[in-house]
Design a protein around this motif. Structure first.
Motif, short mmCIF file in Angstrom:
data_model
loop_
_atom_site.label_atom_id
_atom_site.label_comp_id
_atom_site.label_asym_id
_atom_site.label_seq_id
_atom_site.Cartn_x
_atom_site.Cartn_y
_atom_site.Cartn_z
N CYS A 63 0.88 -1.18 0.00
CA CYS A 63 0.00 0.00 0.00
C CYS A 63 0.91 1.22 0.00
O CYS A 63 1.23 1.77 1.05
N ALA A 123 1.43 4.55 -1.75
CA ALA A 123 1.42 6.01 -1.88
C ALA A 123 1.26 6.67 -0.50
O ALA A 123 0.59 6.12 0.37
N PRO A 124 1.87 7.83 -0.29
CA PRO A 124 2.63 8.66 -1.24
C PRO A 124 4.06 8.21 -1.48
O PRO A 124 4.76 8.85 -2.26
N GLY A 125 4.51 7.15 -0.83
CA GLY A 125 5.78 6.56 -1.23
C GLY A 125 6.97 6.82 -0.33
O GLY A 125 8.10 6.47 -0.69
N ASN A 126 6.73 7.41 0.83
CA ASN A 126 7.87 7.69 1.72
C ASN A 126 8.60 6.41 2.12
O ASN A 126 9.83 6.36 2.16
N LYS A 127 7.82 5.37 2.39
CA LYS A 127 8.46 4.12 2.81
C LYS A 127 8.98 3.35 1.59
O LYS A 127 9.97 2.64 1.69
N GLU A 167 -0.24 0.38 -5.46
CA GLU A 167 -1.17 1.41 -4.97
C GLU A 167 -2.48 1.31 -5.73
O GLU A 167 -2.50 1.29 -6.96
N LEU A 168 -3.56 1.25 -4.99
CA LEU A 168 -4.89 1.08 -5.58
C LEU A 168 -5.39 2.32 -6.32
O LEU A 168 -5.91 2.24 -7.41
N HIS A 169 -5.22 3.48 -5.68
CA HIS A 169 -5.90 4.68 -6.20
C HIS A 169 -5.04 5.42 -7.23
O HIS A 169 -3.92 5.85 -6.94
N ARG A 181 -3.47 8.71 -6.48
CA ARG A 181 -2.36 8.65 -5.53
C ARG A 181 -1.10 8.04 -6.18
O ARG A 181 0.01 8.25 -5.69
N ASP A 190 -5.10 -3.35 -6.98
CA ASP A 190 -5.58 -3.68 -5.65
C ASP A 190 -4.67 -4.78 -5.11
O ASP A 190 -4.58 -5.86 -5.72
N PHE A 191 -4.00 -4.52 -4.01
CA PHE A 191 -3.07 -5.51 -3.45
C PHE A 191 -3.77 -6.86 -3.26
O PHE A 191 -3.18 -7.91 -3.48
N ASP A 215 1.55 -1.32 4.94
CA ASP A 215 1.24 -0.11 5.70
C ASP A 215 -0.14 0.35 5.21
O ASP A 215 -0.25 1.31 4.45
N SER A 224 -4.26 1.42 4.70
CA SER A 224 -5.09 2.53 5.14
C SER A 224 -5.51 2.27 6.58
O SER A 224 -5.85 1.14 6.95
#
Ligand code: SAM
Length: 296
Positions: A91, A93-97, A115-117, A120, A142-143, A162, A164
């Motif tokens: 999961c 976005a926004p991608g920091n990890k 990332e699903l959306h 994002r 969708d994961f 990580d 939602s």
């Protein structure tokens, strides 16, 4: 029952993006204007005085450092992916990890960022470009629909999940009053939202455990709620054990551990919104490598 958790007396953290800048140079550059030192636990994390505003600092603008809190930096660090590994950020976005994972693998191997959306995904791609992370492949999926048996995922050795969550550990307002265990429990919309989130979190964690070559898996949230944290772990633990996983202890020297409502809670990691600036939860599952055993 609104409790502010914004605390400007806490230090500022930046994570050095080692894909672009080494730690020593970052210390030198940031040290020109501020007092700065290395965090005592999280590698490549620098600590600056409270109130320092780095939003427009050249190192932030060019992606050499990321303004990322200590707690959220702990998630990818706890996963400890090795250079050359394939890693799935479920999961993303926004991608920091995602870009932290890319840095931890030294840009070698592959990071699959799911990332699903769609809207994002754009932000995720911007973060990846800013970080100069060349070994990331973005999946707008969708994961839950990724087929763990598909050959595309047969070499995935680590997963960061990580999902939602309520975000109750990072918002300025605590949501504890929405929980039955905290007395009131009279906000049906709040409770229903948490129950929906939990249903997804459980499904996603069970799905992540089913990838055949995975040997390290981190589940993290920025929620303070037991329902999204220990309760999720408790519900998937029998499945995890049956698949050969065990709970391991990320950052053993960290004092705050899980609530004692699940076997192995001492392995779980919690941060406290008031004490640590962010409320965060990390669970680390490990199992013995099957890839190494299959080597000639
Ligand atoms: N790990 C990210 C970071 O540190 O920058 C934050 C992830 S955020 C908590 C959760 C993300 O999961 C959101 O971007 C959300 O759109 C995405 N998401 C929600 N359901 C998903 C699903 N079924 N498959 C893939 N991504 C999903």
């Amino acid at each position: 029952c609104l409790i502010s958790i914004v605390d400007i007396s806490k230090p500022r953290y930046v994570r050095v993006n080692t894909l672009k800048l080494d730690l020593k140079s970052a210390l030198q550059e940031l040290g020109k204007q501020n007092k700065v030192h290395e965090d005592d636990m999280v590698p490549d994390l620098l600590v600056l005085p409270p109130g320092v505003d780095l939003h427009n600092h050249p190192l932030v603008l060019n992606g050499s450092v990321f303004m990322q809190g200590k707690a959220s930096s702990m998630a990818a660090a706890a996963l400890q992916p090795e250079p050359g590994w394939e890693v799935l950020d479920a999961c993303a976005a926004p991608g920091n990890k995602t870009v932290h994972l890319a840095a931890l693998t030294h840009g070698k191997g592959k990071i699959l960022a799911c990332e699903l959306h769609k809207e994002r995904v754009q932000r995720l791609k911007e973060t990846i470009t800013l970080a100069g992370a060349a070994n990331v492949e973005v999946l707008n999926e969708d994961f839950l629909n990724l087929n763990p048996k598909h050959t595309s995922y047969s070499k995935v050795r680590a997963i960061l999940l990580d999902p939602s969550c309520s975000g109750s550990g990072t918002s300025a307002v605590r949501l504890d009053h929405l929980l039955p265990s905290h007395g009131a429990g009279n906000d049906d919309a709040g409770i229903n939202r948490l129950i929906k989130l939990q249903a997804f979190q459980k499904k996603a964690l069970a799905h992540a455990l089913s990838f055949p070559a995975v040997e390290r898996l981190v589940y993290s949230t920025c929620s303070v709620h037991q329902i999204e944290n220990e309760d999720v772990i408790k519900s998937v633990l029998p499945l995890a054990l049956s698949l050969g996983f065990q709970l391991a202890t990320p950052f053993p020297l960290w004092a705050r551990r899980g609530l004692p409502v699940v076997e192995g809670s001492e392995h779980l990691l919690r941060t406290d919104p008031a004490e640590d600036k962010e409320g965060f939860f990390i669970a680390l599952f490990v199992r013995k490598s099957t890839i190494a055993e299959n080597r000639p």
